[in-house]
Design a protein around this motif. Sequence first.
Motif, short mmCIF file in Angstrom:
data_model
loop_
_atom_site.label_atom_id
_atom_site.label_comp_id
_atom_site.label_asym_id
_atom_site.label_seq_id
_atom_site.Cartn_x
_atom_site.Cartn_y
_atom_site.Cartn_z
N ARG A 125 -0.78 8.53 -6.86
CA ARG A 125 -0.93 9.97 -6.65
C ARG A 125 -0.07 10.76 -7.63
O ARG A 125 -0.49 11.79 -8.15
N GLY A 126 1.14 10.29 -7.87
CA GLY A 126 2.02 10.96 -8.81
C GLY A 126 1.46 10.94 -10.22
O GLY A 126 1.52 11.94 -10.94
N LYS A 161 0.83 -1.20 0.00
CA LYS A 161 0.00 0.00 0.00
C LYS A 161 0.87 1.26 0.00
O LYS A 161 0.58 2.23 -0.70
N SER A 162 1.96 1.25 0.76
CA SER A 162 2.80 2.45 0.88
C SER A 162 3.61 2.75 -0.37
O SER A 162 4.06 3.88 -0.55
N ILE A 163 3.80 1.78 -1.27
CA ILE A 163 4.48 2.11 -2.53
C ILE A 163 3.49 2.38 -3.66
O ILE A 163 3.78 3.16 -4.55
N LEU A 173 -6.87 1.95 -0.85
CA LEU A 173 -5.85 2.99 -0.85
C LEU A 173 -6.29 4.22 -0.09
O LEU A 173 -5.48 4.96 0.42
N ASN A 174 -7.61 4.45 0.00
CA ASN A 174 -8.07 5.68 0.65
C ASN A 174 -9.19 5.47 1.65
O ASN A 174 -9.81 6.42 2.08
N GLN A 225 0.32 3.69 -3.29
CA GLN A 225 -0.40 4.95 -3.06
C GLN A 225 0.34 6.17 -3.64
O GLN A 225 -0.24 6.92 -4.41
N PRO A 226 1.62 6.39 -3.30
CA PRO A 226 2.30 7.57 -3.86
C PRO A 226 2.51 7.46 -5.37
O PRO A 226 2.52 8.47 -6.08
N TYR A 227 2.66 6.25 -5.88
CA TYR A 227 2.84 6.07 -7.32
C TYR A 227 1.58 6.54 -8.07
O TYR A 227 1.66 7.30 -9.03
N LYS A 251 -1.35 13.50 -10.60
CA LYS A 251 -0.92 14.89 -10.71
C LYS A 251 -0.72 15.32 -12.16
O LYS A 251 -0.83 16.50 -12.49
#
Length: 98
Positions: A63-64, A55-57, A87-88, A59-61, A67
């Motif tokens: 989100r990026g 989940k921690s890798i 994820l949310n 989620q930011p992927y 953007k």
Amino acid sequence: MEIYLSPEVITPHFQILNVVNGEDKALGNIALLFDGKKLYAHGILEEEGVSENFKSIVQPYIRGLAKAKPDLEVYSCLYVGCKKISLNGDEEKEKNKE
């Protein structure tokens, strides 16, 4: 256990990423499909003990990626072992409504 994303195929319309450990052993994969203002993410990880790392890798992927396109709607379906993860927290909100 540390896990990493390892690109398998990346095109403007989809991505396939392997999830590997430090010894480059495949533990699962993630498929991302871009359709206009929608992003579909489907992932499966076999190792249940690394769900928080997964989940921690992821989620930011995601989100990026979001953007890069304003107003992108993200639809995800991720599993660790046989358990679906969120994820949310949307799945938790839906369960509380029932």
